[in-house]
Design a protein around this motif. Structure first.
Motif, mmCIF file in Angstrom:
data_model
loop_
_atom_site.group_PDB
_atom_site.id
_atom_site.type_symbol
_atom_site.label_atom_id
_atom_site.label_comp_id
_atom_site.label_asym_id
_atom_site.label_seq_id
_atom_site.Cartn_x
_atom_site.Cartn_y
_atom_site.Cartn_z
ATOM 1 N N UNK A 1 32.850 58.158 19.314
ATOM 2 C CA UNK A 1 32.218 59.462 19.065
ATOM 3 C C UNK A 1 32.887 60.213 17.897
ATOM 4 N N UNK A 2 34.236 60.391 17.887
ATOM 5 C CA UNK A 2 34.840 61.101 16.745
ATOM 6 C C UNK A 2 34.693 60.344 15.425
ATOM 7 N N UNK A 3 34.667 59.005 15.464
ATOM 8 C CA UNK A 3 34.483 58.230 14.235
ATOM 9 C C UNK A 3 33.098 58.480 13.642
ATOM 10 N N UNK A 4 32.085 58.463 14.513
ATOM 11 C CA UNK A 4 30.717 58.732 14.053
ATOM 12 C C UNK A 4 30.583 60.180 13.587
ATOM 13 N N UNK A 5 31.256 61.099 14.292
ATOM 14 C CA UNK A 5 31.221 62.513 13.897
ATOM 15 C C UNK A 5 31.830 62.706 12.510
ATOM 16 N N UNK A 6 32.945 62.034 12.247
ATOM 17 C CA UNK A 6 33.572 62.109 10.923
ATOM 18 C C UNK A 6 32.633 61.572 9.848
ATOM 19 N N UNK A 7 31.922 60.508 10.163
ATOM 20 C CA UNK A 7 30.961 59.949 9.209
ATOM 21 C C UNK A 7 29.872 60.978 8.878
ATOM 22 N N UNK A 8 29.353 61.637 9.915
ATOM 23 C CA UNK A 8 28.300 62.639 9.717
ATOM 24 C C UNK A 8 28.818 63.798 8.866
ATOM 25 N N UNK A 9 30.060 64.238 9.149
ATOM 26 C CA UNK A 9 30.657 65.336 8.376
ATOM 27 C C UNK A 9 30.805 64.929 6.917
ATOM 28 N N UNK A 10 31.299 63.698 6.681
ATOM 29 C CA UNK A 10 31.517 63.246 5.309
ATOM 30 C C UNK A 10 30.200 63.146 4.541
ATOM 31 N N UNK A 11 29.163 62.608 5.177
ATOM 32 C CA UNK A 11 27.861 62.487 4.511
ATOM 33 C C UNK A 11 27.291 63.874 4.214
ATOM 34 N N UNK A 12 27.447 64.801 5.159
ATOM 35 C CA UNK A 12 26.959 66.171 4.953
ATOM 36 C C UNK A 12 27.655 66.845 3.780
ATOM 37 N N UNK A 13 28.980 66.726 3.726
ATOM 38 C CA UNK A 13 29.735 67.326 2.635
ATOM 39 C C UNK A 13 29.409 66.651 1.293
ATOM 40 N N UNK A 14 29.139 65.342 1.339
ATOM 41 C CA UNK A 14 28.754 64.635 0.109
ATOM 42 C C UNK A 14 27.420 65.158 -0.415
ATOM 43 N N UNK A 15 26.490 65.434 0.490
ATOM 44 C CA UNK A 15 25.194 65.992 0.086
ATOM 45 C C UNK A 15 25.358 67.393 -0.495
ATOM 46 N N UNK A 16 26.267 68.175 0.114
ATOM 47 C CA UNK A 16 26.534 69.518 -0.412
ATOM 48 C C UNK A 16 27.121 69.432 -1.819
ATOM 49 N N UNK A 17 28.024 68.471 -2.024
ATOM 50 C CA UNK A 17 28.652 68.326 -3.341
ATOM 51 C C UNK A 17 27.648 67.903 -4.410
ATOM 52 N N UNK A 18 26.595 67.179 -3.999
ATOM 53 C CA UNK A 18 25.552 66.802 -4.955
ATOM 54 C C UNK A 18 24.786 68.022 -5.441
ATOM 55 N N UNK A 19 24.655 69.003 -4.568
ATOM 56 C CA UNK A 19 23.878 70.201 -4.895
ATOM 57 C C UNK A 19 24.713 71.300 -5.532
ATOM 58 N N UNK A 20 26.015 71.310 -5.251
ATOM 59 C CA UNK A 20 26.853 72.423 -5.678
ATOM 60 C C UNK A 20 27.998 71.962 -6.572
ATOM 61 N N UNK A 21 27.959 72.363 -7.831
ATOM 62 C CA UNK A 21 29.039 72.047 -8.760
ATOM 63 C C UNK A 21 30.328 72.764 -8.354
ATOM 64 N N UNK A 22 30.220 74.003 -7.873
ATOM 65 C CA UNK A 22 31.399 74.757 -7.455
ATOM 66 C C UNK A 22 32.108 74.071 -6.299
ATOM 67 N N UNK A 23 31.324 73.512 -5.372
ATOM 68 C CA UNK A 23 31.924 72.810 -4.241
ATOM 69 C C UNK A 23 32.647 71.551 -4.716
ATOM 70 N N UNK A 24 32.040 70.814 -5.664
ATOM 71 C CA UNK A 24 32.687 69.617 -6.218
ATOM 72 C C UNK A 24 34.006 69.969 -6.881
ATOM 73 N N UNK A 25 34.000 71.048 -7.670
ATOM 74 C CA UNK A 25 35.221 71.458 -8.357
ATOM 75 C C UNK A 25 36.296 71.870 -7.363
ATOM 76 N N UNK A 26 35.879 72.535 -6.274
ATOM 77 C CA UNK A 26 36.826 72.983 -5.262
ATOM 78 C C UNK A 26 37.486 71.810 -4.561
#
Length: 220
Positions: A64-89
């Protein structure tokens, strides 16, 4: 005997699960891992080791925590695709360590990057002397990108500047404009001359040797 069979089963299961998780998170070379990727990979690896060792603990407690970490990482990766400020941060920005053959010591200090680091990475690229380098860029991944000086004197005269991104995801890169001694107003005027009036519609714009490369955002 049952304990050994349990360890074998857990090892094979978690091995396959980690392969699936990493495939879902996307292909990355080891040297190109972001901080987010690295943290997630380490945590998933640790959880897998603990799950294999603790055969009495239900496997689902680790899955469960391994899959949860995967979901978090994919979500943050999608955010970074949309937000240059987030990528820089999260990832930071590339730094020009050597600019037209001159070492930028201020940039090195900001990145806590010393001459031993510089020489080591240059040697890894079969470059013996800093004098042979025209540009060296410390990427956000920590790798060093190097452009060597041209040997021929006529070629050196033709050698231009480095490609500078001026617009990323519809946002103007003010720091890069300063590097080429240009202003926001100059960029907007040049874009208008070429028929581009809305900066937010531009996905990528770079400038090199007086020439622009412009790519518009895909239409939804």
């Amino acid at each position: 005997m049952d304990v050994y069979l349990g360890i074998i089963f857990r090892t094979l299961f978690l091995y396959l699960l980690i392969i699936v998780i990493f495939r879902l998170m996307g292909k990355r070379e080891i040297g190109e891992l972001s901080i987010l990727d690295l943290v997630v990979f380490i945590m998933i690896g640790e959880m897998a080791v603990i799950a294999i060792e603790n055969t009495k603990d239900p496997l689902i407690h680790s899955v469960i925590p391994m899959v949860l970490l995967m979901i978090i990482q994919i979500t943050l990766a999608l955010i970074s695709l949309k937000s240059k400020k987030f990528r820089d941060l999260v990832d930071g920005q590339p730094s020009i360590i050597i600019n037209r053959g001159k070492i930028d010591e201020n940039a090195m200090r900001k990145q806590r990057y010393n001459f031993d680091d510089l020489m080591t990475q240059l040697r890894e690229k079969d470059i013996r002397s800093i004098a042979d380098v025209e540009f060296a860029i410390l990427e956000s991944s920590g790798s060093l990108s190097v452009i060597e000086k041209l040997k021929n004197s006529k070629e050196q005269q033709k050698q231009g500047d480095i490609t500078v991104p001026l617009i990323l995801d519809g946002a103007i890169e003010e720091e890069n404009l300063k590097r080429i001694n240009k202003t926001n107003l100059w960029l907007r005027q040049e874009l208008k001359k070429k028929g581009y009036r809305d900066v937010k519609k531009i996905s990528f714009c770079s400038y090199e040797n007086g020439e622009f490369y412009i790519d518009l955002q895909d239409e939804d």
